[in-house]
Design a protein around this motif. Sequence first.
Motif, mmCIF file in Angstrom:
data_model
loop_
_atom_site.group_PDB
_atom_site.id
_atom_site.type_symbol
_atom_site.label_atom_id
_atom_site.label_comp_id
_atom_site.label_asym_id
_atom_site.label_seq_id
_atom_site.Cartn_x
_atom_site.Cartn_y
_atom_site.Cartn_z
ATOM 1 N N GLY A 20 0.718 -1.390 0.140
ATOM 2 C CA GLY A 20 -0.063 0.081 -0.044
ATOM 3 C C GLY A 20 0.655 1.544 0.187
ATOM 4 N N ALA A 21 2.004 1.184 0.701
ATOM 5 C CA ALA A 21 2.606 2.632 1.006
ATOM 6 C C ALA A 21 3.550 2.246 -0.412
ATOM 7 N N VAL A 22 3.900 1.547 -1.155
ATOM 8 C CA VAL A 22 4.523 1.950 -2.821
ATOM 9 C C VAL A 22 3.242 2.377 -3.247
ATOM 10 N N ALA A 23 2.542 1.536 -3.532
ATOM 11 C CA ALA A 23 0.689 2.035 -4.049
ATOM 12 C C ALA A 23 0.397 3.669 -4.321
ATOM 13 N N HIS A 24 0.716 4.221 -3.179
ATOM 14 C CA HIS A 24 0.216 5.661 -2.862
ATOM 15 C C HIS A 24 1.501 6.814 -2.813
ATOM 16 N N ALA A 25 2.935 6.217 -3.192
ATOM 17 C CA ALA A 25 3.766 7.095 -3.743
ATOM 18 C C ALA A 25 3.986 6.894 -4.777
ATOM 19 N N VAL A 26 3.331 5.786 -5.485
ATOM 20 C CA VAL A 26 3.713 5.963 -7.242
ATOM 21 C C VAL A 26 2.330 6.425 -7.847
ATOM 22 N N SER A 27 0.891 6.438 -6.644
ATOM 23 C CA SER A 27 0.262 7.417 -7.698
ATOM 24 C C SER A 27 0.167 8.920 -7.396
ATOM 25 N N MET A 28 1.315 9.290 -6.413
ATOM 26 C CA MET A 28 1.507 10.590 -6.130
ATOM 27 C C MET A 28 2.316 11.038 -6.734
#
Length: 90
Positions: A20-28
């Motif tokens: 999840g943390a990686v997905a949020h970073a990629v999203s941002m």
Amino acid sequence: MAQAVAREVAGAKAPRVMPGAVAHAVSMAGAAMARLTGKPPLIPRGGLYFVESHAVPDASRARAELGWAATPFETGLPLALAHFRVQGWI
């Protein structure tokens, strides 16, 4: 679902799940790049929030008004894969 498909389709592999943390970073990062390039981000923020919400669809109206009944996954997967094979998609 991807694991079930991988068991049934020769050569198919279920993708690894992104933390999840990686997905949020990629999203941002994708949102910032999208503003510069005008191209859509790989992981749109709204899509990520929807996936994380664990939304459960409600088909009660379709059942009540149309008499619709869901096909169980165990029944539908082989039917879908057979259709995809006929179409040449797998």
